[in-house]
Every structure is written in C-alpha cells, then in structure tokens.
Design an enzyme around this catalytic site. Sequence first.
Site, PDB file in Angstrom:
ATOM      1  N   ARG A 289       0.695   3.649  -3.495  1.00 52.10           N
ATOM      2  CA  ARG A 289      -0.303   4.724  -2.865  1.00 52.10           C
ATOM      3  C   ARG A 289       0.278   6.301  -3.740  1.00 52.10           C
ATOM      4  O   ARG A 289      -0.565   6.314  -4.283  1.00 52.10           O
ATOM      5  CB  ARG A 289      -0.346   4.944  -1.785  1.00 52.10           C
TER       6      ARG A 289
ATOM      7  N   ASN B  36      -0.822   7.631  -6.984  1.00 49.07           N
ATOM      8  CA  ASN B  36      -1.179   9.287  -7.008  1.00 49.07           C
ATOM      9  C   ASN B  36      -0.632   9.815  -8.321  1.00 49.07           C
ATOM     10  O   ASN B  36      -1.403  11.168  -9.071  1.00 49.07           O
ATOM     11  CB  ASN B  36      -1.201   9.729  -5.990  1.00 49.07           C
TER      12      ASN B  36
ATOM     13  N   SER C 196       0.758  -1.407  -0.206  1.00 51.98           N
ATOM     14  CA  SER C 196      -0.026   0.124  -0.043  1.00 51.98           C
ATOM     15  C   SER C 196       0.609   1.154   0.253  1.00 51.98           C
ATOM     16  O   SER C 196       0.826   2.123  -0.427  1.00 51.98           O
ATOM     17  CB  SER C 196      -0.676  -0.149   1.284  1.00 51.98           C
TER      18      SER C 196
END
Lengths: 156, 306
Positions: B237, B241, B233
């Site tokens: 992440r 993004n 994660s």
Amino acid sequence: MNINLTLIGQSITFLIFVWFCMKFVWPFIRNAMDARTQQIAEGLSAAERAHRDLELAQDRASSQLKEAKAEVASIIEQANRRAAQIVDEAKDRAREEGERIKAAAQAEIEQETNRAREQLRTQVGVLAVAGAERILGRAIDVNAHRDIVDRLAQEL
Amino acid sequence: MSAEAQTSSGYILHHLTNMTYGKLPAGSYCDGEHVMEQAGWTLAHCKEETSAMGFSAVHVDSMGWSIFLGVLFCWLFRRVAVKAAANKGAPTGLQNAVEMIIEFVDGTVSDIFHHRNRLVAPMALTIFVWIFMMNLMDLLPVDWLPHAAGIITGNPHLFLKVVPTTDPNVTLGMSFTVFGLMLFFSIKEKGVVGFVKELTLHPFHAPKWYFNVFLIPINLVLETVSLIAKPISLGLRLFGNMYAGEMIFILIAIMFGAGVLLGSLAGVLQWAWAVFHILIITLQAFVFMVLTIVYMAMAHDVSEEH
C-alpha cells in the site's frame, strides 16, 4: 523493482531505529511530559488553594474590620454618654454651687438685715427715748419704761 | 518523434532505477559496454546488470537515504529527549513540535492498543516520523538530487532514487519486520497452541468435533491467507501510493521540456500535485502506523475460547 538484500537491510535498520527510539527517546520525553502534567496540575490546585485562602483571609479581614467598627462605635457611644454624664454632673454641681452661693448670700443678706434691724432697733429705742424726753421735757427713767421701748422696737 | 519517445522513456526508466551495488556474475552486460571478466561486487551501470545481480544486491540510494533520514530522526528526537529530561520549565520551539507528535502518537496507540507493551508506542512513533520523512523526499523536484549527485560524482548517468518508500524493498522490509513482531507477540501472549488454535478454529466452528475435522482445513487456508495478506498489503500500500506519486512527478517533469506553454502548465501541475501529495505522504505514514498498532493489538488480543 527487484527484491534483494535491501529488504533485509531495511528490516535491520528499522529494528535498530525502533530500539533506539524505545531506549533513548520515548521514555525521556514521555516522562518529562508526565512530570510536567503533574506539575501543572499541582500548580493549578495550589493556585486554587491560594485563591480559597485569599477568600478566607478577606472574609476574616472584613469581619475583623466590622468588629473593630462596632467596637469603635460602642466606644464612641460610651464616650458620648460619659461626656453627657460629665456635663450633667457639672451642671448639677454648678447648680448646687450656685444655690449654695445664693443661700449663703441670702443668709448674709438676712444677717445684715437683722444686724441693721438690731442696730435700728437700738437706735429707734434711743431716738424714741430721746424724742419722748424732748416731748416730756424731762428725764425719764429708761429702765422704768423699758417694756414700752422694747414693745416699740418689736413693732419695727 | 521516436527518438524523443525513446528519451522520454529513458528518462523515466533512469528515474525509476536504483543505485544498485551487488554481486555481478561474469559476462557481458549493457550492450557489451561493460564486460565483467569475473564475478564480483560492483555498482550496476544499467538495468541488465541490476537484473543479473538478483537477490545479492543492495539499493545503495534507498538504504542511504533511509538511514540518513532515520539517523536524522533519532538525532532530532534524542536532542529533544535530553532537553526535556534536563529542562523542567516550559517547553519551547522544537520540543513543542516533538511533544505534539508524541502526544498524537500516544493518543492513537492508547485508543487502539489496550495491553502493556513498551515497544508498541516507540515503534509507532518511529514508523510515523520515519516514513513521513522518507515520503517527504518526494516533494523535492525529481531532478535536483540525481542531477547534483551526477555533478558531484562526475557521472551524469548515475542512478539515484531519492524516495526510499518508492522502493518495495524498503516498505516490505518494514512490513515484514512488523509481521515478525506480530508473530512473536502472538506466540508470546497465547503460546504456540493458542496461536495454532487461532489459525484453525476460526472463523468456522462447530460444537461437534467430527464437524470440526472438516472445518479445520478450511479455516487454516482462510486464516493463513488473511495472515499473509497483512504484511504484504501493508508494505505494498505504501509502496504503491508513493510509487504512483513519484511517477506523476516524473511525468510532470517531462512536460517541462515540451515548450513554454506545456512547461508553464507543468509548473502549475507540479505545484497542485505537490500540495495534494502533502496529504498523501502524511496519510500513508499515518495509515502504516495505525495498521501496525492494530496488528500488534490483534497479536495481543486473546480471542474467545472454543
């Protein structure tokens, strides 16, 4: 979006940069910052101390000034008193001197008066005798009537 | 119309393909244009070649830019470090900026991480600044560097992705490294037994051993999943993004070619998205840093005994 050797390359690169940062960057800057923090704290406390010292010095100076003023005032007062005393003494002395002079003058006057009186007496005696001689038309023994002449002179 | 759609998707695909150097097996790729007589290391010319290379390939652009930016970071900060160590007076210019960043990182670390470890704060600083710099490449107009590279090398079809953090290899490479350090410190602080206990006796625990026998497998599955989820994660992440942000920049860039009206609208959008992106790139760098510190703190925290 293939997973390939870049993954491992990136890991190694990452570790190298972290190691570099840990070894050659972080401690230097951190220590410099800590040292500066301490230095500033010391500077501030020194300033505080200096401020307090200044206050103390000012207090001391003003108390000294006050003392000096008091001393000056007392000296002036003393001087004034002394001056007044001197003036008084001078006055007294002057008065005494004056009195003494007056007394001397009076004494002299008295003396002069006495002397004049004495002279007058003698002359009165002589004059009286001469007068009486003239009146009587004859010589009178001065010594035989001395008591009368003296009494006459005494009455003057 | 279909030809235009083809060029648009070609444009997007071109921007999303890394410059890949890898071991290409023998055979024919790229519509038979380039034929490999024998297996060998080469730059990929098209998507098919990249796929054929598999794991034994390196994204030259991602590595190149990330190393360049990392070296830039090290050089700048080292210069300031030398200056700070030598100069006892008031700091000026760059030193102020660097000290501000260090103060910020140090504050964050000491808020979250309450153990003695010389590694964590410098690592947090490296992560924050390096990721921020890599993300910052996103604010350059998407065509500038690839176009310049095309002109310099004389190959207009050269693949060049300038934002390393839009490459999952880069973000996952960092997050797996963090994960490795996390396991290392976990075992160092708690020992193998403590680490295994942590995996097996949480979150469910019964006072009687015969209940525990049944709870241990459940705990192990739950804890392992949550442990593995952390690095994935963390990496995905950041990647997600930045990839999404880059994608939007590319889509806006396509609009520039679609007439005066849409072109000027694209200009406005580009500006607006770039402004918004300033927030995102800083925030993502910060989030990566904070989560790294949190994971390090978790590795050091000795939980309550059972």
